[in-house]
Design a protein around this motif. Structure first.
Motif, PDB file in Angstrom:
ATOM      1  N   VAL A  34      81.658  81.880  12.969  1.00 21.44           N
ATOM      2  CA  VAL A  34      80.812  80.685  13.142  1.00 21.44           C
ATOM      3  C   VAL A  34      79.187  81.450  13.327  1.00 21.44           C
ATOM      4  CG1 VAL A  34      79.987  78.948  14.772  1.00 21.44           C
ATOM      5  CG2 VAL A  34      82.248  79.149  14.239  1.00 21.44           C
ATOM      6  N   VAL A  35      78.504  81.202  12.242  1.00 22.29           N
ATOM      7  CA  VAL A  35      77.018  81.947  12.027  1.00 22.29           C
ATOM      8  C   VAL A  35      77.427  83.358  11.891  1.00 22.29           C
ATOM      9  CG1 VAL A  35      74.660  82.296  12.681  1.00 22.29           C
ATOM     10  CG2 VAL A  35      75.886  79.777  13.101  1.00 22.29           C
ATOM     11  N   ASP A  36      77.433  84.338  12.891  1.00 22.31           N
ATOM     12  CA  ASP A  36      77.606  85.600  12.454  1.00 22.31           C
ATOM     13  C   ASP A  36      78.553  86.231  13.398  1.00 22.31           C
ATOM     14  OD1 ASP A  36      75.909  85.234  14.695  1.00 22.31           O
ATOM     15  OD2 ASP A  36      74.467  86.299  13.968  1.00 22.31           O
ATOM     16  N   GLN A 264      81.039  71.771  11.129  1.00 22.13           N
ATOM     17  CA  GLN A 264      80.161  71.282  12.269  1.00 22.13           C
ATOM     18  C   GLN A 264      79.741  72.120  13.236  1.00 22.13           C
ATOM     19  OE1 GLN A 264      82.512  68.198  13.859  1.00 22.13           O
ATOM     20  NE2 GLN A 264      82.565  66.856  11.861  1.00 22.13           N
ATOM     21  N   ALA A 265      80.739  73.030  13.506  1.00 20.95           N
ATOM     22  CA  ALA A 265      80.365  74.416  14.577  1.00 20.95           C
ATOM     23  C   ALA A 265      79.124  75.018  13.837  1.00 20.95           C
ATOM     24  CB  ALA A 265      81.757  75.024  14.854  1.00 20.95           C
ATOM     25  N   ASN A 266      79.424  75.513  12.477  1.00 20.83           N
ATOM     26  CA  ASN A 266      78.564  76.284  11.980  1.00 20.83           C
ATOM     27  C   ASN A 266      77.018  75.671  11.908  1.00 20.83           C
ATOM     28  OD1 ASN A 266      79.293  79.189  10.647  1.00 20.83           O
ATOM     29  ND2 ASN A 266      80.965  77.697  10.508  1.00 20.83           N
ATOM     30  N   LEU A 271      71.656  75.645  13.943  1.00 24.10           N
ATOM     31  CA  LEU A 271      70.640  74.732  14.325  1.00 24.10           C
ATOM     32  C   LEU A 271      70.066  75.261  15.680  1.00 24.10           C
ATOM     33  CD1 LEU A 271      71.432  71.017  12.898  1.00 24.10           C
ATOM     34  CD2 LEU A 271      69.868  72.757  12.472  1.00 24.10           C
ATOM     35  N   ALA A 272      70.924  75.666  16.700  1.00 29.91           N
ATOM     36  CA  ALA A 272      70.567  76.179  17.979  1.00 29.91           C
ATOM     37  C   ALA A 272      69.939  77.437  18.089  1.00 29.91           C
ATOM     38  CB  ALA A 272      71.592  75.893  18.927  1.00 29.91           C
ATOM     39  N   VAL A 280      67.293  76.430   8.662  1.00 33.72           N
ATOM     40  CA  VAL A 280      68.707  75.599   8.404  1.00 33.72           C
ATOM     41  C   VAL A 280      68.199  74.188   8.703  1.00 33.72           C
ATOM     42  CG1 VAL A 280      70.983  75.044   9.026  1.00 33.72           C
ATOM     43  CG2 VAL A 280      69.934  77.560   9.142  1.00 33.72           C
ATOM     44  N   ARG A 281      67.422  73.820   9.743  1.00 33.22           N
ATOM     45  CA  ARG A 281      66.927  72.393  10.072  1.00 33.22           C
ATOM     46  C   ARG A 281      66.119  71.857   8.754  1.00 33.22           C
ATOM     47  NH1 ARG A 281      65.644  72.979  14.724  1.00 33.22           N
ATOM     48  NH2 ARG A 281      67.506  71.923  15.656  1.00 33.22           N
TER      49      ARG A 281
END
Ligand code: G1P
Length: 289
Positions: A34-36, A264-266, A271-272, A280-281
């Motif tokens: 999830v991301v990295d 969705q988690a990614n 985004l956070a 990304v946004r």
């Protein structure tokens, strides 16, 4: 009643990950990122931040990448050091010598069987179980919130989160009794009830604090839902013999065992992030327009 501390956590990671093929053909599903960061690392960090000292992986064939991930990566570290690169991204992943402990589940007989495979390492003390494909984001994290609740009531404390009617057949479901803040008494449990028969919408989201007696119940237990030896069935048999509570979570849950939940988690975690969030946004806005 003396409440013994939860020092050990079991991570069942022997699952074949068929829902994520082809990604998981040659790679453990728990290494999906999830991301990295791989899913397993999120779960291990959650346990450690909740005060767990001993990590126990119930693993299986083809899962070597998990062991390597928590070990020294000699070539990588030496090369990065020689090139003066920051080690921040891999700092702290390696555990103290002697942890994690690895036991093998030789056959995919179910979650209850996987947990039972850790019985010799767990011994006679309470322990946590975390399913890494359930990603929990919150502060304090879910297991930390559960440990706090456990310190008040003792016994068995399992996660309890609401899902919609259309989803209750995918999970272990709780029959709730009296509620007290974040805690709810558990009066019965059923694994993957058929549509329309669920006793409530409260599902078990893969977080458990259990008393060691569950191992004795699992010993010799037959197959349940889906032909598998179910942890839910063993826990159900402890109700009435030991305190048993569900604990809600103020935070976010992502079911990363499901492709939509994983994507969705990614998106949410990207985004956070301060570093990639703005890019990304902006991209997501353009895409949706
Ligand atoms: C397992 C448990 C189930 C729980 C779920 C959480 O099911 O058996 O009780 O609700 O994890 O994700 P599985 O997803 O392995 O079928």
């Amino acid at each position: 009643m003396s409440i013994r501390p939860v020092r050990k956590a079991v991570f069942p990671v022997a699952g074949l990950g068929t829902r994520f093929l082809p990604a998981t053909k040659a790679m453990p599903k728990e290494m999906l990122t999830v991301v990295d960061k791989p899913l397993i690392q999120y779960a291990v960090e959650e346990a450690l931040a909740a005060g767990i000292e001993q990590i126990i992986f119930v693993t299986g064939r083809g899962k070597g990448a998990l062991e390597d991930h928590f070990d020294v990566s000699y070539e990588l570290e030496a090369t990065m050091r020689a090139r003066g690169k920051s080690m921040a991204a891999i700092d702290g992943i390696r555990q103290k010598p002697g942890s994690p402990v690895y036991v093998r589940q030789q056959e995919p007989l179910g979650l209850g069987h996987a947990v039972w495979c850790a019985r010799e390492i767990v011994g006679d003390e309470p322990f946590a179980v975390l399913l890494p494909d359930e990603l929990m984001v919150g502060s304090p994290n879910f297991m930390a919130q559960m440990v706090s609740a456990y310190q008040r009531v003792g016994g068995n404390v399992i996660g309890a989160l609401e899902v919609s009617d259309s989803e209750t057949d995918k999970y272990g479901i709780i029959s709730p009794g009296a509620q007290d803040g974040a805690l709810v008494e558990v009066t019965a449990l059923v694994e993957k009830p058929a549509r329309g028969t669920a006793p409530s919408n409260l599902m078990i989201p893969g977080r458990y604090i259990l008393q060691p007696e569950v191992m004795g119940v699992l010993e010799g237990q037959g197959a349940g839902a889906g032909g598998e030896i179910q942890l839910t069935d063993a826990m159900a048999r402890l109700i009435g013999r030991q305190p048993f509570h569900g604990c809600t979570f103020s935070g976010q849950r992502f079911d990363c065992g499901d492709k939509a939940g994983y994507v969705q988690a990614n998106i949410a975690l990207a985004l956070a992030r301060d570093d990639i969030g703005p890019a990304v946004r902006a991209f997501a806005r353009r895409l949706l327009d």
